[in-house]
Design a protein around this motif. Structure first.
Motif, mmCIF file in Angstrom:
data_model
loop_
_atom_site.group_PDB
_atom_site.id
_atom_site.type_symbol
_atom_site.label_atom_id
_atom_site.label_comp_id
_atom_site.label_asym_id
_atom_site.label_seq_id
_atom_site.Cartn_x
_atom_site.Cartn_y
_atom_site.Cartn_z
ATOM 1 N N ASP A 25 -3.148 58.183 -13.507
ATOM 2 C CA ASP A 25 -3.266 59.280 -12.542
ATOM 3 C C ASP A 25 -4.461 60.172 -12.901
ATOM 4 O OD1 ASP A 25 -1.029 58.396 -11.222
ATOM 5 O OD2 ASP A 25 0.172 60.203 -11.567
ATOM 6 N N GLU A 26 -4.510 60.583 -14.179
ATOM 7 C CA GLU A 26 -5.553 61.510 -14.616
ATOM 8 C C GLU A 26 -6.935 60.872 -14.550
ATOM 9 O OE1 GLU A 26 -4.225 62.708 -18.477
ATOM 10 O OE2 GLU A 26 -2.486 63.782 -17.672
ATOM 11 N N ALA A 27 -6.992 59.542 -14.722
ATOM 12 C CA ALA A 27 -8.280 58.843 -14.672
ATOM 13 C C ALA A 27 -8.772 58.648 -13.238
ATOM 14 C CB ALA A 27 -8.175 57.500 -15.379
ATOM 15 N N GLY A 28 -7.887 58.873 -12.248
ATOM 16 C CA GLY A 28 -8.331 58.870 -10.861
ATOM 17 C C GLY A 28 -7.851 57.714 -9.998
ATOM 18 N N ALA A 29 -7.029 56.812 -10.540
ATOM 19 C CA ALA A 29 -6.510 55.708 -9.708
ATOM 20 C C ALA A 29 -5.640 56.281 -8.587
ATOM 21 C CB ALA A 29 -5.709 54.731 -10.558
ATOM 22 N N GLN A 30 -5.836 55.768 -7.375
ATOM 23 C CA GLN A 30 -5.155 56.350 -6.217
ATOM 24 C C GLN A 30 -3.802 55.716 -5.915
ATOM 25 O OE1 GLN A 30 -8.286 54.938 -6.227
ATOM 26 N NE2 GLN A 30 -9.682 56.033 -4.855
ATOM 27 N N TYR A 31 -3.591 54.486 -6.365
ATOM 28 C CA TYR A 31 -2.359 53.750 -6.067
ATOM 29 C C TYR A 31 -1.672 53.344 -7.368
ATOM 30 C CZ TYR A 31 -3.642 52.680 -1.116
ATOM 31 O OH TYR A 31 -3.949 52.735 0.217
ATOM 32 N N VAL A 32 -0.391 53.005 -7.257
ATOM 33 C CA VAL A 32 0.341 52.268 -8.292
ATOM 34 C C VAL A 32 0.869 51.002 -7.636
ATOM 35 C CG1 VAL A 32 2.323 52.242 -9.853
ATOM 36 C CG2 VAL A 32 1.001 54.356 -9.561
ATOM 37 N N HIS A 33 0.494 49.846 -8.180
ATOM 38 C CA HIS A 33 0.914 48.562 -7.605
ATOM 39 C C HIS A 33 2.169 48.091 -8.347
ATOM 40 C CE1 HIS A 33 0.138 45.012 -5.139
ATOM 41 N NE2 HIS A 33 0.493 44.275 -6.175
ATOM 42 N N PHE A 34 3.202 47.781 -7.551
ATOM 43 C CA PHE A 34 4.543 47.523 -8.090
ATOM 44 C C PHE A 34 4.967 46.119 -7.661
ATOM 45 C CE2 PHE A 34 9.177 47.981 -8.194
ATOM 46 C CZ PHE A 34 9.393 48.774 -9.309
ATOM 47 N N ASP A 35 4.862 45.163 -8.572
ATOM 48 C CA ASP A 35 5.120 43.751 -8.273
ATOM 49 C C ASP A 35 6.585 43.391 -8.492
ATOM 50 O OD1 ASP A 35 2.537 42.563 -7.577
ATOM 51 O OD2 ASP A 35 1.933 43.089 -9.613
ATOM 52 N N VAL A 36 7.273 43.047 -7.407
ATOM 53 C CA VAL A 36 8.677 42.649 -7.484
ATOM 54 C C VAL A 36 8.765 41.123 -7.368
ATOM 55 C CG1 VAL A 36 10.972 42.924 -6.484
ATOM 56 C CG2 VAL A 36 9.333 44.825 -6.405
ATOM 57 N N MET A 37 9.300 40.467 -8.395
ATOM 58 C CA MET A 37 9.393 39.006 -8.434
ATOM 59 C C MET A 37 10.842 38.587 -8.637
ATOM 60 S SD MET A 37 6.220 38.134 -10.958
ATOM 61 C CE MET A 37 4.583 38.829 -10.723
ATOM 62 N N ASP A 38 11.254 37.545 -7.905
ATOM 63 C CA ASP A 38 12.672 37.176 -7.906
ATOM 64 C C ASP A 38 13.001 35.883 -8.661
ATOM 65 O OD1 ASP A 38 11.605 35.274 -6.210
ATOM 66 O OD2 ASP A 38 12.855 35.788 -4.479
ATOM 67 N N GLY A 39 11.995 35.203 -9.198
ATOM 68 C CA GLY A 39 12.263 33.936 -9.880
ATOM 69 C C GLY A 39 12.536 32.785 -8.928
ATOM 70 N N VAL A 40 12.409 33.032 -7.635
ATOM 71 C CA VAL A 40 12.623 31.990 -6.621
ATOM 72 C C VAL A 40 11.333 31.772 -5.835
ATOM 73 C CG1 VAL A 40 13.991 31.276 -4.617
ATOM 74 C CG2 VAL A 40 15.052 32.603 -6.448
ATOM 75 N N PHE A 41 10.852 32.820 -5.168
ATOM 76 C CA PHE A 41 9.584 32.707 -4.442
ATOM 77 C C PHE A 41 8.427 32.490 -5.411
ATOM 78 C CE2 PHE A 41 5.834 34.685 -2.377
ATOM 79 C CZ PHE A 41 5.703 33.768 -1.337
ATOM 80 N N VAL A 42 8.508 33.145 -6.568
ATOM 81 C CA VAL A 42 7.552 32.924 -7.657
ATOM 82 C C VAL A 42 8.348 32.599 -8.918
ATOM 83 C CG1 VAL A 42 5.721 34.369 -6.720
ATOM 84 C CG2 VAL A 42 7.488 35.408 -8.121
ATOM 85 N N PRO A 43 7.721 31.972 -9.925
ATOM 86 C CA PRO A 43 8.487 31.534 -11.099
ATOM 87 C C PRO A 43 9.050 32.671 -11.947
ATOM 88 C CG PRO A 43 6.363 30.392 -10.954
ATOM 89 C CD PRO A 43 6.329 31.485 -9.956
ATOM 90 N N SER A 44 8.389 33.818 -11.951
ATOM 91 C CA SER A 44 8.778 34.892 -12.857
ATOM 92 C C SER A 44 9.784 35.844 -12.218
ATOM 93 C CB SER A 44 7.542 35.694 -13.282
ATOM 94 O OG SER A 44 6.606 34.873 -13.913
ATOM 95 N N ILE A 45 10.446 36.609 -13.079
ATOM 96 C CA ILE A 45 11.307 37.719 -12.671
ATOM 97 C C ILE A 45 10.695 38.989 -13.269
ATOM 98 C CG2 ILE A 45 13.585 38.768 -12.897
ATOM 99 C CD1 ILE A 45 14.742 35.926 -13.043
ATOM 100 N N SER A 46 10.544 40.041 -12.471
ATOM 101 C CA SER A 46 9.908 41.247 -13.012
ATOM 102 C C SER A 46 10.868 42.427 -13.046
ATOM 103 C CB SER A 46 8.642 41.584 -12.219
ATOM 104 O OG SER A 46 8.929 41.795 -10.848
ATOM 105 N N PHE A 47 10.853 43.259 -12.024
ATOM 106 C CA PHE A 47 11.653 44.484 -11.988
ATOM 107 C C PHE A 47 11.912 44.846 -10.539
ATOM 108 C CE2 PHE A 47 7.198 45.260 -13.321
ATOM 109 C CZ PHE A 47 6.671 45.633 -12.102
ATOM 110 N N GLY A 48 12.755 45.858 -10.328
ATOM 111 C CA GLY A 48 13.135 46.156 -8.955
ATOM 112 C C GLY A 48 13.453 47.606 -8.712
ATOM 113 N N LEU A 49 14.497 47.830 -7.925
ATOM 114 C CA LEU A 49 14.800 49.163 -7.409
ATOM 115 C C LEU A 49 15.034 50.231 -8.481
ATOM 116 C CD1 LEU A 49 17.040 47.919 -4.505
ATOM 117 C CD2 LEU A 49 14.982 49.311 -4.195
ATOM 118 N N PRO A 50 15.797 49.956 -9.558
ATOM 119 C CA PRO A 50 16.026 51.024 -10.534
ATOM 120 C C PRO A 50 14.728 51.516 -11.186
ATOM 121 C CG PRO A 50 17.615 49.250 -10.829
ATOM 122 C CD PRO A 50 16.582 48.749 -9.865
ATOM 123 N N VAL A 51 13.806 50.600 -11.445
ATOM 124 C CA VAL A 51 12.532 50.991 -12.058
ATOM 125 C C VAL A 51 11.713 51.822 -11.074
ATOM 126 C CG1 VAL A 51 10.369 50.151 -13.054
ATOM 127 C CG2 VAL A 51 12.521 49.007 -13.604
#
Length: 217
Positions: A25-51
């Motif tokens: 934020d302080e460095a000036g980035a305007q967005y936060v990109h939040f990758d949600v992966m389910d282990g089905v559409f893509v191989p990995s599982i990441s994080f979701g709603l609680p995070v």
């Protein structure tokens, strides 16, 4: 279109995620990109709603939620309520893409549509008037740290030309393999929202953000 940096927290250190969000934020980035992966559409599982609910309290940046999950319409309302500003779904993952886009807009979020490297632009050409952003995946989704696939930038150029022909002002986002060596090519092709994960979070985060932002200027 405004050029914006969207650091992907997939590459962040979750033990100190709050502090790292403050740094970008302080460095000036305007967005936060939040990758949600389910282990089905893509191989990995990441994080979701609680995070998402947790980190929403610690940043006022545009929360850019990228749903790499099957049947994403099941969770659109929940992600909007958890703090997503823009919700991007994959054309390949939706049974009824048009209806899913309508659902995102009804939830109060902006709507994005993503396509994988081998998916042609024709898969989304009929919904361009309805979306706020198109995400061209520049790697095959599922893992961070991959190298950019060169032909995907041809699709960015093609999309940029198509939007100009249609008179549409839509953000073009690229995700995958973007770093200080490849960002110029992505920008030249027509992208204006730049997702970067390891190129931001590996090493000096503030210096990395500032270096990428300088190229975007």
């Amino acid at each position: 279109m405004e050029k914006c940096l969207a650091p992907s927290i997939l590459s962040a250190d979750f033990g100190i995620l709050k502090q790292q969000l403050e740094v970008i934020d302080e460095a000036g980035a305007q967005y936060v990109h939040f990758d949600v992966m389910d282990g089905v559409f893509v191989p990995s599982i990441s994080f979701g709603l609680p995070v998402l609910k947790t980190i929403r309290k610690y940043t006022d940046r545009m929360m850019d939620v990228h749903l790499m999950i099957v049947d994403p319409e099941r969770y659109v309302k929940d992600f909007a309520e958890a703090g997503a500003d823009i919700i991007t779904v994959h054309a390949e993952a939706c049974k009824h893409l048009d209806a899913t886009i309508e659902l995102i807009k009804a939830s109060g979020a902006m709507a994005g549509v993503a396509i994988n490297p081998a998916t042609p632009l024709s898969a989304i050409s009929h919904v361009l008037e309805k979306v706020d952003m198109v995400l061209i995946m520049t790697v095959n989704p599922g893992f961070g740290g991959q190298s950019l696939i060169p032909y995907t930038l041809d699709k960015v150029r093609e999309l940029s030309q198509l939007l100009n022909q249609k008179g549409l002002k839509i953000d073009i986002e690229v995700d995958g393999g973007i770093n200080k060596d490849t960002i110029d090519d992505a920008l030249d092709a027509g992208a204006n929202i730049i997702v970067a994960g390891s190129a931001v979070f590996n090493g000096d985060i503030s210096a990395n953000v500032e270096a990428l932002m300088e190229k975007m200027r």
